[in-house]
Design a protein around this motif. Structure first.
Motif, PDB file in Angstrom:
ATOM      1  N   SER A  59       0.825  -1.239  -0.124  1.00 40.56           N
ATOM      2  CA  SER A  59      -0.006   0.029   0.084  1.00 40.56           C
ATOM      3  C   SER A  59       0.829   1.337  -0.011  1.00 40.56           C
ATOM      4  CB  SER A  59      -0.907  -0.059   1.230  1.00 40.56           C
ATOM      5  OG  SER A  59      -0.239   0.048   2.425  1.00 40.56           O
ATOM      6  N   VAL A  60       2.079   1.153   0.490  1.00 42.06           N
ATOM      7  CA  VAL A  60       2.881   2.078   0.561  1.00 42.06           C
ATOM      8  C   VAL A  60       4.364   1.759   0.028  1.00 42.06           C
ATOM      9  CG1 VAL A  60       4.227   4.015   1.834  1.00 42.06           C
ATOM     10  CG2 VAL A  60       1.975   3.409   2.231  1.00 42.06           C
ATOM     11  N   ILE A  61       4.971   2.385  -0.981  1.00 41.13           N
ATOM     12  CA  ILE A  61       6.552   2.008  -1.517  1.00 41.13           C
ATOM     13  C   ILE A  61       7.186   3.234  -1.267  1.00 41.13           C
ATOM     14  CG2 ILE A  61       7.957   1.183  -3.448  1.00 41.13           C
ATOM     15  CD1 ILE A  61       5.261  -0.192  -4.272  1.00 41.13           C
ATOM     16  N   ARG A  62       8.506   2.937  -0.679  1.00 44.58           N
ATOM     17  CA  ARG A  62       9.354   4.103  -0.565  1.00 44.58           C
ATOM     18  C   ARG A  62      10.607   3.818  -1.074  1.00 44.58           C
ATOM     19  NH1 ARG A  62       6.944   2.928   4.162  1.00 44.58           N
ATOM     20  NH2 ARG A  62       5.463   4.592   5.381  1.00 44.58           N
ATOM     21  N   SER A  63      11.214   4.321  -1.991  1.00 42.90           N
ATOM     22  CA  SER A  63      12.175   3.985  -2.663  1.00 42.90           C
ATOM     23  C   SER A  63      13.388   4.765  -2.866  1.00 42.90           C
ATOM     24  CB  SER A  63      11.721   3.417  -4.365  1.00 42.90           C
ATOM     25  OG  SER A  63      13.004   3.414  -5.054  1.00 42.90           O
ATOM     26  N   PHE A  64      14.752   4.369  -2.454  1.00 43.57           N
ATOM     27  CA  PHE A  64      15.678   5.292  -2.520  1.00 43.57           C
ATOM     28  C   PHE A  64      16.801   4.558  -3.623  1.00 43.57           C
ATOM     29  CE2 PHE A  64      20.184   6.253  -1.069  1.00 43.57           C
ATOM     30  CZ  PHE A  64      20.150   7.482  -1.631  1.00 43.57           C
ATOM     31  N   GLU A  65      16.824   5.469  -4.752  1.00 44.87           N
ATOM     32  CA  GLU A  65      17.728   5.072  -6.020  1.00 44.87           C
ATOM     33  C   GLU A  65      18.830   6.006  -6.351  1.00 44.87           C
ATOM     34  OE1 GLU A  65      17.750   2.507  -7.574  1.00 44.87           O
ATOM     35  OE2 GLU A  65      15.859   1.370  -7.252  1.00 44.87           O
ATOM     36  N   PRO A  66      19.839   6.058  -5.852  1.00 43.15           N
ATOM     37  CA  PRO A  66      20.793   7.068  -6.066  1.00 43.15           C
ATOM     38  C   PRO A  66      21.249   7.284  -7.356  1.00 43.15           C
ATOM     39  CG  PRO A  66      21.837   5.280  -4.804  1.00 43.15           C
ATOM     40  CD  PRO A  66      20.414   5.068  -4.905  1.00 43.15           C
ATOM     41  N   GLU A  67      21.688   6.090  -8.187  1.00 44.61           N
ATOM     42  CA  GLU A  67      21.943   6.093  -9.667  1.00 44.61           C
ATOM     43  C   GLU A  67      20.894   5.883 -10.603  1.00 44.61           C
ATOM     44  OE1 GLU A  67      25.491   3.752  -9.525  1.00 44.61           O
ATOM     45  OE2 GLU A  67      26.469   4.607  -8.026  1.00 44.61           O
ATOM     46  N   LEU A  68      19.920   5.208 -10.431  1.00 46.23           N
ATOM     47  CA  LEU A  68      19.110   4.932 -11.600  1.00 46.23           C
ATOM     48  C   LEU A  68      17.557   5.132 -11.327  1.00 46.23           C
ATOM     49  CD1 LEU A  68      20.469   1.295 -12.516  1.00 46.23           C
ATOM     50  CD2 LEU A  68      20.691   3.431 -14.144  1.00 46.23           C
ATOM     51  N   VAL A  69      16.803   5.462 -12.573  1.00 44.41           N
ATOM     52  CA  VAL A  69      15.387   5.728 -12.168  1.00 44.41           C
ATOM     53  C   VAL A  69      14.891   4.376 -11.684  1.00 44.41           C
ATOM     54  CG1 VAL A  69      13.073   6.215 -13.402  1.00 44.41           C
ATOM     55  CG2 VAL A  69      15.349   7.444 -13.856  1.00 44.41           C
ATOM     56  N   PRO A  70      13.891   4.395 -10.760  1.00 44.76           N
ATOM     57  CA  PRO A  70      13.328   3.198 -10.237  1.00 44.76           C
ATOM     58  C   PRO A  70      12.428   2.483 -11.462  1.00 44.76           C
ATOM     59  CG  PRO A  70      12.191   4.892  -9.453  1.00 44.76           C
ATOM     60  CD  PRO A  70      13.430   5.402  -9.798  1.00 44.76           C
ATOM     61  N   GLY A  71      12.344   1.278 -11.311  1.00 48.15           N
ATOM     62  CA  GLY A  71      11.555   0.215 -12.330  1.00 48.15           C
ATOM     63  C   GLY A  71      10.299   0.945 -12.618  1.00 48.15           C
ATOM     64  N   LEU A  72       9.503   1.315 -11.594  1.00 52.83           N
ATOM     65  CA  LEU A  72       8.131   1.637 -11.685  1.00 52.83           C
ATOM     66  C   LEU A  72       7.957   3.020 -12.598  1.00 52.83           C
ATOM     67  CD1 LEU A  72       6.461   0.986  -8.412  1.00 52.83           C
ATOM     68  CD2 LEU A  72       6.130  -0.220 -10.372  1.00 52.83           C
TER      69      LEU A  72
END
Length: 317
Positions: free
Chosen positions: A136-149
């Motif tokens: 229900s909640v997704i928190r994503s930290f991506e320092p180098e690439l755009v997240p897949g979603l």
């Protein structure tokens, strides 16, 4: 939905799967495992004792209780419940038994993402897709690439080709990896308003990295601007600028997911050089939620992040 039985500390499960927050086969499988473990503990049976009764190993029963058994068989669940009742007559009520069997039936349905073959149907990849599907909640930290979603097809193709640059994965299987990524976006991000919140922090490097030609990056940045607009209130995109310093990148990318089922722990996903890690202890999940909150306070606001994306887009040539 779970409630306390009146006058006792024992919990009783209401027979209403949808009201229970269990809307997918994988969520049902994990809930079946948790409820079977609770019933076993009521009987004071060990894993070994319970497993022996149904002619299975303790390791197999442990996987079932942890929701890691890919195929949950109704006959095995029924045999377990029969044994638990023979050990203790009041181990569970008729309503609880019906609920467990309903969940077991739900767990046998095929997940939508299983239709995509190839490398992304490995156990770890499927497990990630299951958690993402149930969040229900997704928190994503991506320092180098755009997240897949949030990746465009062109960007997804470029990073997939780079990931499998060794040549061991045929082109058709790489295409299925990309197809699954796009299907995940359509499935996860098209949910009704209020059912999912996706919050991501990107390193500025992710906006500037030329994973392919300039047009691929341009299209990707335009996509980020659309996804961060007021038309997508359930998506928040914030940028960690380069001048923030190296401390924001320590530990690398991570994802923290809260499950739609309120009885489930959240889960932390960490990429490593080997197999990825799935961590679901309360302390660990809380620690990474706290880390994400700290990062959120340090990076640019959503509005300033949009301004930075716009500047980088204008500077492309």
């Amino acid at each position: 939905m779970i409630r306390r039985c009146q006058g006792t500390n024992r919990r009783e499960w209401v027979v209403d799967i949808e009201a229970d927050g269990v809307s997918t086969p994988s969520a049902a499988r994990r809930r079946v495992g948790a409820l079977l473990k609770e019933v076993r503990l009521r009987t004071d049976l060990s894993l070994e004792e319970a497993a022996t009764a149904i002619q299975r190993s303790a390791a197999t029963l442990s996987r079932l209780e942890r929701g890691r058994q890919q195929k949950v068989r109704i006959l095995e669940v029924t045999a377990l419940l029969d044994h638990y009742r023979s050990t203790r007559k009041d181990a569970f009520s008729a309503a609880e038994q019906e609920h467990i069997l309903q969940l077991t039936e739900r767990s046998t349905e095929r997940e939508w993402f299983r239709q995509y073959g190839g490398p992304m149907t490995t156990e770890n990849a499927a497990r990630y897709a299951e958690y993402e599907n149930d969040a229900s909640v997704i928190r994503s930290f991506e320092p180098e690439l755009v997240p897949g979603l949030l990746q465009t097809r062109g960007y997804a193709e470029a990073v997939t080709d780079a990931a499998f640059s060794g040549g061991d994965v045929p082109a058709d299987q790489r295409a299925r990896v990309v197809d699954l990524r796009i299907a995940r976006q359509e499935e996860i991000l098209s949910r009704p308003p209020g059912t999912l919140r996706f919050d991501t922090i990107l390193g500025e490097l992710a906006l500037r990295r030329r994973v392919a030609d300039v047009e691929v990056l341009r299209e990707q940045l335009e996509r980020l601007l659309r996804d961060s607009s007021a038309k997508r209130p359930d998506i928040t995109i914030r940028i960690a600028p380069i001048e923030l310093g190296h401390h924001a990148l320590v530990g690398g990318p991570f994802v923290v997911m809260d499950m739609a089922d309120p009885e489930e722990n959240g889960v932390v996903y960490l990429e490593t050089r080997g197999d990825p890690l799935f961590l679901d202890s309360d302390d660990t999940v809380d620690r990474f939620r706290g880390l994400y909150t700290e990062l959120s306070a340090a990076v640019l606001t959503a509005q300033k992040s949009r301004a930075l994306i716009t500047r980088i887009l204008k500077d492309l040539h």
